[in-house]
Design a protein around this motif. Structure first.
Motif, short mmCIF file in Angstrom:
data_model
loop_
_atom_site.label_atom_id
_atom_site.label_comp_id
_atom_site.label_asym_id
_atom_site.label_seq_id
_atom_site.Cartn_x
_atom_site.Cartn_y
_atom_site.Cartn_z
N ALA A 158 5.94 -11.63 11.69
CA ALA A 158 5.53 -10.78 12.83
C ALA A 158 6.04 -9.36 12.63
CB ALA A 158 6.05 -11.36 14.13
N ARG A 159 7.26 -9.23 12.16
CA ARG A 159 7.83 -7.90 11.90
C ARG A 159 7.03 -7.17 10.82
NH1 ARG A 159 12.56 -9.59 10.93
NH2 ARG A 159 13.22 -9.55 13.09
N ARG A 160 6.68 -7.89 9.76
CA ARG A 160 5.91 -7.30 8.66
C ARG A 160 4.50 -6.93 9.10
NH1 ARG A 160 8.88 -6.59 3.71
NH2 ARG A 160 10.64 -8.01 3.88
N ILE A 161 3.89 -7.77 9.91
CA ILE A 161 2.55 -7.48 10.45
C ILE A 161 2.60 -6.21 11.28
CG2 ILE A 161 0.79 -8.25 12.10
CD1 ILE A 161 1.47 -11.14 11.22
N GLN A 162 3.62 -6.09 12.11
CA GLN A 162 3.76 -4.90 12.97
C GLN A 162 3.89 -3.63 12.13
OE1 GLN A 162 6.03 -5.07 16.60
NE2 GLN A 162 7.24 -3.31 15.93
N THR A 163 4.72 -3.67 11.11
CA THR A 163 4.91 -2.49 10.26
C THR A 163 3.60 -2.11 9.57
OG1 THR A 163 7.22 -3.09 9.90
CG2 THR A 163 6.23 -1.59 8.30
N HIS A 164 2.91 -3.11 9.05
CA HIS A 164 1.64 -2.86 8.36
C HIS A 164 0.59 -2.32 9.35
CE1 HIS A 164 -1.36 -3.25 5.27
NE2 HIS A 164 -2.09 -4.08 6.00
N GLY A 165 0.50 -2.91 10.52
CA GLY A 165 -0.47 -2.47 11.52
C GLY A 165 -0.23 -1.04 11.98
N ALA A 166 1.04 -0.70 12.18
CA ALA A 166 1.37 0.67 12.61
C ALA A 166 0.98 1.68 11.53
CB ALA A 166 2.85 0.77 12.94
N SER A 167 1.21 1.34 10.27
CA SER A 167 0.85 2.27 9.19
C SER A 167 -0.68 2.39 9.06
CB SER A 167 1.49 1.85 7.87
OG SER A 167 0.92 0.67 7.38
N LEU A 168 -1.40 1.29 9.26
CA LEU A 168 -2.87 1.37 9.25
C LEU A 168 -3.38 2.26 10.38
CD1 LEU A 168 -3.86 -2.35 8.51
CD2 LEU A 168 -3.99 -0.39 6.94
N ALA A 169 -2.75 2.19 11.54
CA ALA A 169 -3.16 3.00 12.68
C ALA A 169 -2.91 4.49 12.42
CB ALA A 169 -2.45 2.55 13.94
N VAL A 170 -1.82 4.79 11.75
CA VAL A 170 -1.54 6.19 11.41
C VAL A 170 -2.65 6.74 10.52
CG1 VAL A 170 0.02 7.71 10.11
CG2 VAL A 170 0.96 6.06 11.73
N GLU A 199 10.16 -12.86 2.75
CA GLU A 199 10.87 -11.74 2.11
C GLU A 199 10.62 -11.72 0.61
OE1 GLU A 199 14.84 -12.53 3.40
OE2 GLU A 199 14.43 -11.87 5.46
N MET A 200 10.67 -12.89 -0.03
CA MET A 200 10.46 -12.98 -1.47
C MET A 200 9.05 -12.53 -1.84
SD MET A 200 11.54 -13.51 -4.48
CE MET A 200 13.13 -14.26 -4.20
N TYR A 201 8.08 -12.88 -1.02
CA TYR A 201 6.70 -12.44 -1.27
C TYR A 201 6.66 -10.91 -1.38
CZ TYR A 201 1.98 -10.91 -0.42
OH TYR A 201 0.78 -10.27 -0.52
N PHE A 202 7.29 -10.22 -0.45
CA PHE A 202 7.24 -8.77 -0.47
C PHE A 202 8.06 -8.19 -1.61
CE2 PHE A 202 5.66 -9.59 3.77
CZ PHE A 202 4.57 -8.74 3.78
N GLN A 203 9.12 -8.85 -2.00
CA GLN A 203 9.89 -8.39 -3.18
C GLN A 203 9.02 -8.52 -4.43
OE1 GLN A 203 13.57 -10.54 -3.37
NE2 GLN A 203 14.36 -9.63 -1.48
N LEU A 204 8.34 -9.64 -4.57
CA LEU A 204 7.47 -9.84 -5.73
C LEU A 204 6.27 -8.90 -5.69
CD1 LEU A 204 7.54 -13.74 -5.89
CD2 LEU A 204 8.65 -12.14 -7.48
N ALA A 205 5.73 -8.64 -4.52
CA ALA A 205 4.55 -7.78 -4.39
C ALA A 205 4.84 -6.35 -4.82
CB ALA A 205 4.04 -7.81 -2.95
N GLN A 206 6.09 -5.93 -4.77
CA GLN A 206 6.45 -4.57 -5.20
C GLN A 206 6.18 -4.36 -6.68
OE1 GLN A 206 10.58 -4.32 -4.09
NE2 GLN A 206 10.10 -3.11 -2.29
#
Length: 145
Positions: A32-44, A136-143
């Motif tokens: 949910a935290r990651r979705i929120q961060t992504h959504g806010a950046s898309l809105a910007v 968290e590991m998903y996002f570390q690997l995605a980098q």
């Protein structure tokens, strides 16, 4: 940072991608935290597109969406997604209802991708529960990709 998105629908998204694995409360909270961060950046970015077009209303096209689904087909609720969209943009912007639904659809697809990968990581770790550490590991690997 408070999380605008309720955890229950996020938990449901993880469960539909977990193929029988259990889901920890921490994983729903982290996603949910990651979705929120992504959504806010898309809105910007959408607000920048709207401004370039001389508008103060965000439209689905500002999110790159041409066809908006029925909001009743989505797991993520539209009202919290609207609040997420407004987190990092100026209060003078409006978010059209179909833009809210479009953003919810984008965020749900994003959540599906993350949840499916997190379930794979949990299985790889020989666990029967998807945990926050899998998200968290998903996002570390995605980098790295």
């Amino acid at each position: 940072m408070s999380v605008e998105l309720p955890f229950a629908p996020v938990d449901a998204v993880i469960r539909r991608n977990a193929d029988g694995l259990r889901v920890s409360a921490g994983s729903a909270e982290e996603l949910a935290r990651r979705i929120q961060t992504h959504g806010a950046s898309l809105a910007v970015a959408a607000a920048e597109d709207a401004t370039a077009d001389g508008r103060k209303t965000l439209m689905p096209s500002d999110f790159g969406v041409t066809h908006v689904s029925d909001k009743d087909q989505l797991e993520l609720p539209v009202a919290p997604v609207d609040r997420i969209a407004r987190l990092d943009i100026d209060d003078s912007y409006r978010v059209a209802m179909d833009a809210r639904v479009a953003l919810a659809e984008i965020l749900e697809a994003y959540a599906d991708d993350v949840a499916a990968a997190a379930a794979t990581l949990a299985r790889h770790a020989d666990r029967r529960t998807v945990k926050a550490e899998d998200i968290e590991m998903y996002f570390q690997l995605a980098q790295y990709y």
